[in-house]
Design a protein around this motif. Structure first.
Motif, short mmCIF file in Angstrom:
data_model
loop_
_atom_site.label_atom_id
_atom_site.label_comp_id
_atom_site.label_asym_id
_atom_site.label_seq_id
_atom_site.Cartn_x
_atom_site.Cartn_y
_atom_site.Cartn_z
N ARG A 183 0.71 -0.96 0.09
CA ARG A 183 -0.01 0.26 0.20
C ARG A 183 1.35 0.86 -0.17
NH1 ARG A 183 -3.58 -3.47 3.71
NH2 ARG A 183 -1.60 -3.15 4.79
N ARG A 184 0.57 1.75 -0.97
CA ARG A 184 1.22 3.43 -1.27
C ARG A 184 0.89 4.60 -0.35
NH1 ARG A 184 5.92 2.31 -5.94
NH2 ARG A 184 6.91 1.13 -4.56
N VAL A 185 1.82 5.25 0.62
CA VAL A 185 1.19 6.81 0.74
C VAL A 185 2.67 7.40 0.12
CG1 VAL A 185 0.57 7.83 3.21
CG2 VAL A 185 0.41 5.52 2.67
N PRO A 193 -2.23 0.82 -4.72
CA PRO A 193 -1.01 -0.46 -4.29
C PRO A 193 0.25 -0.65 -5.42
CG PRO A 193 -3.36 -1.45 -4.90
CD PRO A 193 -3.14 -0.14 -5.05
N HIS A 194 1.14 -0.46 -4.54
CA HIS A 194 2.64 -0.82 -6.34
C HIS A 194 1.86 -2.33 -6.79
CE1 HIS A 194 6.38 -1.81 -7.13
NE2 HIS A 194 6.40 -0.30 -7.85
N SER A 195 1.75 -2.11 -8.45
CA SER A 195 1.61 -3.08 -8.95
C SER A 195 2.52 -3.92 -9.64
CB SER A 195 0.00 -3.02 -9.79
OG SER A 195 0.02 -1.88 -10.29
N MET A 197 7.06 -4.64 -9.83
CA MET A 197 8.31 -4.94 -9.42
C MET A 197 9.04 -4.08 -10.03
SD MET A 197 11.57 -8.09 -10.06
CE MET A 197 10.65 -9.50 -9.07
N ASP A 198 10.17 -3.28 -8.83
CA ASP A 198 10.54 -2.03 -8.49
C ASP A 198 12.55 -2.71 -9.23
OD1 ASP A 198 9.00 -0.40 -9.10
OD2 ASP A 198 9.58 0.58 -6.89
N ILE A 199 13.51 -2.59 -9.69
CA ILE A 199 14.21 -2.98 -10.14
C ILE A 199 15.71 -2.29 -9.97
CG2 ILE A 199 16.51 -4.70 -11.35
CD1 ILE A 199 13.94 -6.14 -12.39
N PRO A 272 16.23 6.78 -10.19
CA PRO A 272 16.60 5.74 -11.38
C PRO A 272 16.40 4.69 -10.74
CG PRO A 272 18.93 6.85 -11.19
CD PRO A 272 17.63 6.80 -10.21
N HIS A 273 15.45 4.23 -11.74
CA HIS A 273 14.58 1.88 -11.57
C HIS A 273 14.39 1.57 -12.10
CE1 HIS A 273 10.79 3.62 -9.73
NE2 HIS A 273 10.56 2.51 -9.76
N LEU A 274 13.97 0.93 -13.04
CA LEU A 274 12.77 0.69 -13.61
C LEU A 274 12.03 -0.40 -12.81
CD1 LEU A 274 11.84 -1.32 -17.14
CD2 LEU A 274 12.23 -3.05 -15.52
N HIS A 275 10.32 -0.03 -13.17
CA HIS A 275 8.94 -0.39 -12.77
C HIS A 275 8.88 -1.37 -14.24
CE1 HIS A 275 4.93 -1.09 -10.71
NE2 HIS A 275 5.16 -1.16 -12.33
N TRP A 276 8.14 -3.05 -13.68
CA TRP A 276 7.79 -3.94 -14.49
C TRP A 276 7.13 -4.33 -13.83
CZ3 TRP A 276 10.00 -9.51 -14.11
CH2 TRP A 276 9.43 -10.16 -14.95
ZN LIG Z 1 7.36 0.73 -9.42
#
Ligand SMILES: [Zn+2]
Length: 296
Positions: A183-185, A193-195, A197-199, A272-276
């Motif tokens: 759950r994101r605030v 919510p975060h749906s 994966m962050d890399i 910087p990151h990839l949201h996958w």
């Molecule tokens: Zn993300």
């Protein structure tokens, strides 16, 4: 292939046997891990009695796999060990309890039920410098609505060509967050919510296609920054957000491992990151379930 399937169906019709010859010719497909929770995946076995009714209905067509839907969305269907399995993506918003996939048979609609267990995800507090990424302006909202439609259209695709291939490689080497479902605030205000994966990886790191597919949408989006979508077929669609550069075009076919873009920090990010994101029957499910190597 089609004529081989048609003759198999004919044989099945004559013998009334749904121990289908096509099973024996196939090596067992690799399947994503099962996790019957919101945001997870259920393997739902189609009882042989239902398969027989469907085989009667579709005799004469080249379609072999039963067609099943979950919440109105068609699901991937694989043959394994002499049985049909629907590989069902479970949306994060699903309530724990009994759920069912639906099939059409010669005798009418049929349901196969399965249980979804509860899962409590963490809450994550994040601080953003750009206040418009927390509370967008009216013109931002108009833009966001259009972009949401484009994204939804890409994620809803079901392309039924070839056999389903549900094995994905990690698109980027780097530290993987386990924040899927959190759950994101943002700046003290609750949001979706975060749906995915962050890399974490430095800006400019190449991103590789995790499986063969076709680029179906790209663009610069308000929240997701430079974004790209790949359709892998059978309701499996992956998305890549916050890219620095996009290195593929809409309509292009991509191979497993092909570079499709580079990691960046565009859109709503803290670095910087990839949201996958991985959609299965339109449900954004936990990408980690598709990776053979689950090391973080
Ligand atoms: Zn993300």
């Amino acid at each position: 292939m089609a004529s081989a399937m048609a003759s198999c169906l004919l044989l099945a019709g004559v013998l009334f046997a749904w121990t289908h010859p096509v099973f024996a010719q196939e090596t067992a497909p690799w399947l994503p891990r099962e996790s019957r929770v919101p945001g997870g995946i259920a393997w739902v076995e189609i009882p042989s009695a239902i398969s027989e009714e469907i085989s009667g209905e579709i005799s004469g067509s080249s379609t072999v796999a039963p067609v099943a839907t979950f919440e109105g969305r068609r699901t991937a269907m694989v043959a394994q060990g002499g049985r049909w399995l629907a590989i069902v993506g479970i949306p994060l918003a699903t309530q724990p309890g009994e759920h069912a996939i639906e099939l059409r048979t010669a005798q009418g609609p049929a349901k196969v039920s399965f249980r979804v267990d509860d899962k409590q995800y963490r809450t994550q507090h994040l601080t953003l410098q750009n206040q418009r990424h927390v509370n967008p302006d009216p013109e931002d909202l108009a833009r966001i609505r259009k972009e949401t439609e484009r994204s939804d259209a890409a994620l809803s695709l079901f392309t039924a060509s070839g056999l389903p291939s549900l094995h994905l490689d990690a698109p980027v080497k780097g530290r993987r967050s386990d924040s899927y479902g959190s759950r994101r605030v943002f700046n003290g205000q609750p949001r979706n919510p975060h749906s995915g994966m962050d890399i974490a990886a430095p800006k400019g790191t190449p991103i590789h296609s995790p499986a063969p597919g076709r680029i179906v949408e790209t663009g610069n989006f308000f929240f997701n920054g430079n974004t790209l979508y790949i359709d892998h077929g059978h309701g499996l669609v992956t998305m890549y957000c916050h890219l620095d550069t996009i290195r593929a075009e809409v309509g292009e076919r991509v191979e497993r491992g092909q570079v499709i873009g580079t990691v960046g920090a565009t859109g709503r990010v803290t670095g910087p990151h990839l949201h996958w994101g991985v959609a299965l029957n339109r449900a954004m499910v936990d990408p980690a379930l598709f990776l053979k190597d689950t090391a973080r």
